[in-house]
Design an enzyme around this catalytic site. Structure first.
Site, PDB file in Angstrom:
ATOM      1  N   ASP A 170       0.602  -1.040   0.345  1.00 46.29           N
ATOM      2  CA  ASP A 170       0.189  -0.124  -0.093  1.00 46.29           C
ATOM      3  C   ASP A 170       0.901   1.988   0.047  1.00 46.29           C
ATOM      4  O   ASP A 170       2.113   1.542   1.167  1.00 46.29           O
ATOM      5  CB  ASP A 170      -1.003  -0.070   1.000  1.00 46.29           C
ATOM      6  CG  ASP A 170      -1.774   1.426   1.577  1.00 46.29           C
ATOM      7  OD1 ASP A 170      -1.770   1.570   0.417  1.00 46.29           O
ATOM      8  OD2 ASP A 170      -2.511   1.568   2.417  1.00 46.29           O
ATOM      9  N   ASP A 218      -2.989   2.850  -6.061  1.00 41.46           N
ATOM     10  CA  ASP A 218      -1.402   2.611  -5.606  1.00 41.46           C
ATOM     11  C   ASP A 218      -1.845   1.030  -3.745  1.00 41.46           C
ATOM     12  O   ASP A 218      -1.080   0.931  -3.588  1.00 41.46           O
ATOM     13  CB  ASP A 218      -2.660   3.876  -4.083  1.00 41.46           C
ATOM     14  CG  ASP A 218      -3.540   3.628  -3.388  1.00 41.46           C
ATOM     15  OD1 ASP A 218      -4.579   2.933  -4.230  1.00 41.46           O
ATOM     16  OD2 ASP A 218      -3.445   4.038  -2.726  1.00 41.46           O
ATOM     17  N   GLU A 219      -2.783   0.434  -5.123  1.00 44.29           N
ATOM     18  CA  GLU A 219      -2.807  -0.661  -4.055  1.00 44.29           C
ATOM     19  C   GLU A 219      -2.234  -2.363  -4.946  1.00 44.29           C
ATOM     20  O   GLU A 219      -2.909  -2.346  -6.196  1.00 44.29           O
ATOM     21  CB  GLU A 219      -3.999  -1.022  -3.186  1.00 44.29           C
ATOM     22  CG  GLU A 219      -4.335  -0.088  -1.811  1.00 44.29           C
ATOM     23  CD  GLU A 219      -5.477  -0.611  -0.929  1.00 44.29           C
ATOM     24  OE1 GLU A 219      -6.061  -1.768  -1.057  1.00 44.29           O
ATOM     25  OE2 GLU A 219      -5.765   0.527  -0.306  1.00 44.29           O
TER      26      GLU A 219
END
Lengths: 81, 415
Positions: free
Chosen positions: B9, B105-106
Site C-alpha cells: 500500500d 496505489d495497492e
C-alpha cells in the site's frame, strides 16, 4: 526556493540504444564536460523533488548527480546562502 | 504449500507524490483534493501533518479547512500519479508475475516462489520497501500473510513505511482484536448490524455461528466469516490476466445540487454520451446499464437493469439510465453526484441477435449519426456539437467526462 534546476545536456546515443551524457550546458552558456559517469541507477531526489534515472557524474573533480526525469534532465542545486 | 502473499500500500499516495515534487510542502499540512469552485470538493489524500490535524480522506474540503485552517490544498495531477504507480509496479514485476492491482496505489503480490531465497518473508518485504523509497521516492507499507485478506490487514496495521507479518501463529493476537469494520466488505451498514449481534472485533466475527451470519447477511455473511477466520484462499491474479475492461462508466459531482428530473436528465445525457463514445472507441457494446446515485448527505445507492439488446448508443443508454433514476430517486434530498455505467460488455464485432421489437434500421442510422458526432467532437472539441437540452443549463452540462481522467474504485471479486 526550489533546488531543482533543469539543464541542457548534450548526449551521445550509442547504436546499442545506450546513452551517455557528454556535457552540461549551464544557462549562461558555459559547458561543463562530464569526465566520467560512475553509476547509473533508478533513484528519487528528495532534495530537488523528482524521480528518474540518476547518473552519478564526475564533473571538474567533484561528484554530482544528474537526473533524467522522463525526457528532461535536472541537477540538485546547492543550498543558497 | 503455504503461500506467501504481500499486500503493498503506497502511503498517502497522491500526497506523497506531491510532497516529493514540492519540497516546500513537506513541513506544512497539505491535502490533495478536487476543484473547489466546481465543487468537486473532497479530500483525496493528505500528508502526515494534515492527518495529525484530523483531516480524513473523503471529507469535504470546507470540513477539512475547519479542522485545519492552514491546510494547503493541491489540485490532483493524475497523469503524474499513474506514472508513479507504473514505476513502483516495475519494481514489483522483478519479484513475481502474480501481481494484482487493487486501485492505483495497492497491489497483492504472490511471492511464494521467490521467498525461499531470502532470510525471511520480512527481509524480502523490507527490500521491496527500501527500493520503493530509494528509487521512486515515496513510502509503502507491506502486509505479509498467507492469504490476501490478512495481507491487506497487515499493510493497514502499521504505517507509514513498515512491514507487518501475520502468520497462523500470531493471527489471534494481531488480527482478532481489530475492529470488525477493518475487514473488506464490512461497510457502514454492515458494521451497525454486526454491532447489533454483539460483534465488535474480527475475533468476535470469527467465533460467531456462521449459520446465523448467513441468515442475517446472505452469502456475504459467509464470505465475511471466511475472511475473519483466515480461510480466504483466492489466488493472486497473474499480471495481464486481469480482465481488461469489465465496465465503462463515468460519474460526476455536479456543480450545483440536482433538484429534479430535468437537472438529472442534463447530467445523465452528458455522462451517457461519454460512456457510449468510449464503448464505440473500444469496440464494445453493453447489455446492462447501471446508475449510481448520491444525495447531499453522501448517502447513495447503485441500481442496474438489462437492455433489450446490446448497445453502444448514447440514446439507449441514457434512456435506460433515466428509467433507473426515475424509479429510484424521490428528491426528498437533492442529489450531489450521479454516475452512469455500462456493464456486461460484449465485443462489438460479434453477430447480433436482432430484436423484432426494435427498429434495427433506425438503430443503424443512430449509430452512423453518433459516429459522425464523435468525429466532429474529435476535430473541433466536445462542446462543438451538443444536444439542445444541454443549453438549458450550461453550468450543469459544461463538463467533459471523457477527457477529465477519473480513477474508479475497484471490486475485490474479479474475473
Amino acid at each position: 526556493m526550489s533546488l531543482k534546476e533543469y539543464v541542457d545536456v548534450v548526449i551521445y546515443h550509442r547504436k546499442d540504444g545506450q546513452i551517455k551524457p557528454l556535457y552540461i550546458v549551464w544557462h549562461n552558456g558555459v559547458e561543463y564536460p562530464i569526465d566520467k559517469v560512475m553509476q547509473i541507477t533508478r533513484a528519487a531526489s528528495l532534495r530537488a523533488g523528482g524521480t528518474g534515472i540518476r547518473y552519478t557524474c564526475l564533473i571538474q573533480g567533484s561528484q554530482r548527480y544528474l537526473f533524467l526525469e522522463e525526457d528532461r534532465w535536472f541537477i540538485e542545486k546547492k543550498e543558497e546562502k | 504449500m503455504e503461500r506467501t502473499i504481500f499486500h503493498c500500500d503506497l502511503n498517502n499516495f497522491y500526497a506523497s507524490v506531491e510532497c516529493l515534487h514540492h519540497p516546500e510542502y513537506r513541513n506544512i499540512p497539505i491535502a490533495v483534493g478536487g476543484d473547489v469552485e466546481k465543487r468537486h470538493g473532497i479530500i483525496l489524500a493528505k500528508n502526515m501533518l494534515a492527518k495529525k490535524a484530523g483531516v480524513t480522506t473523503g471529507e469535504a474540503l470546507w470540513q477539512a479547512k475547519l479542522k485545519c485552517p492552514d491546510l494547503t490544498l493541491v489540485k490532483p495531477n493524475f497523469s503524474q500519479y499513474l506514472r508513479f504507480s507504473g514505476l513502483v509496479r516495475k519494481i514489483y514485476a522483478e519479484y513475481s508475475d502474480r501481481i494484482e492491482s487493487f486501485g492505483i496505489d495497492e497491489v497483492w503480490i504472490d511471492v511464494t516462489e521467490i521467498v525461499g531465497r531470502y532470510a525471511s518473508p520480512r527481509a524480502l518485504a523490507d527490500e521491496i520497501r527500501n527500493r520503493i523509497r530509494e528509487e521512486v521516492g515515496i513510502t509503502a507499507s507491506i502486509g505479509v500473510s498467507f492469504n490476501k485478506v490478512f495481507a491487506k490487514l497487515g499493510s493497514d496495521y502499521k504505517k507509514p513505511d513498515a512491514t507487518t507479518v501475520i502468520t497462523r501463529e500470531n493471527m489471534k493476537e494481531i488480527v482478532f482484536p481489530l475492529p470488525v469494520e477493518d475487514l473488506l466488505y464490512v461497510g457502514r451498514k454492515t458494521t451497525v448490524k454486526m454491532h447489533q449481534l454483539g460483534i465488535y472485533t474480527i475475533g468476535d466475527c470469527a467465533r460467531y455461528d456462521v449459520a446465523i451470519l448467513r441468515r442475517k447477511f446472505g452469502k456475504w455473511g459467509e464470505y465475511i466469516w471466511t475472511f475473519a477466520n483466515g480461510l480466504e484462499n483466492s489466488p493472486v491474479l497473474k499480471e495481464g490476466r486481469e480482465p481488461m475492461v469489465k465496465s465503462v462508466g463515468n460519474s460526476t459531482t455536479a456543480p450545483r445540487d440536482l433538484k429534479n428530473l430535468d437537472d438529472v436528465r442534463i447530467v445523465c445525457y452528458v455522462l451517457s454520451e461519454s460512456v457510449a463514445a468510449r464503448l464505440r472507441e473500444a469496440g464494445l457494446r453493453c447489455m446492462t446499464v447501471a446508475v449510481s446515485i448520491r444525495d447531499n448527505d453522501l448517502e447513495g445507492c447503485v441500481r442496474q437493469m438489462k437492455l433489450p439488446c446490446p448497445s453502444d448508443l448514447s440514446d439507449e443508454i441514457a434512456k435506460a439510465a433515466m428509467t433507473l433514476f426515475q424509479a429510484n430517486v424521490d428528491f426528498q434530498k437533492p442529489l450531489r453526484s450521479i454516475g452512469v455505467k455500462a456493464a456486461d460488455l460484449c465485443v462489438g464485432e460479434v453477430p447480433l441477435q436482432l430484436s423484432i421489437f426494435e427498429d434495427q434500421e433506425k438503430r443503424e442510422e443512430n449509430l452512423a449519426l453518433e459516429k459522425t458526432i464523435d468525429g466532429i467532437r474529435r476535430r473541433f472539441g466536445a462542446q462543438s456539437i451538443q444536444r439542445l437540452r444541454m443549453l438549458e443549463d450550461t453550468l450543469l452540462s459544461g463538463f467533459n467526462p471523457k477527457q477529465e481522467h477519473v480513477i474508479f474504485p475497484e471490486s475485490y471479486f474479479k474475473g
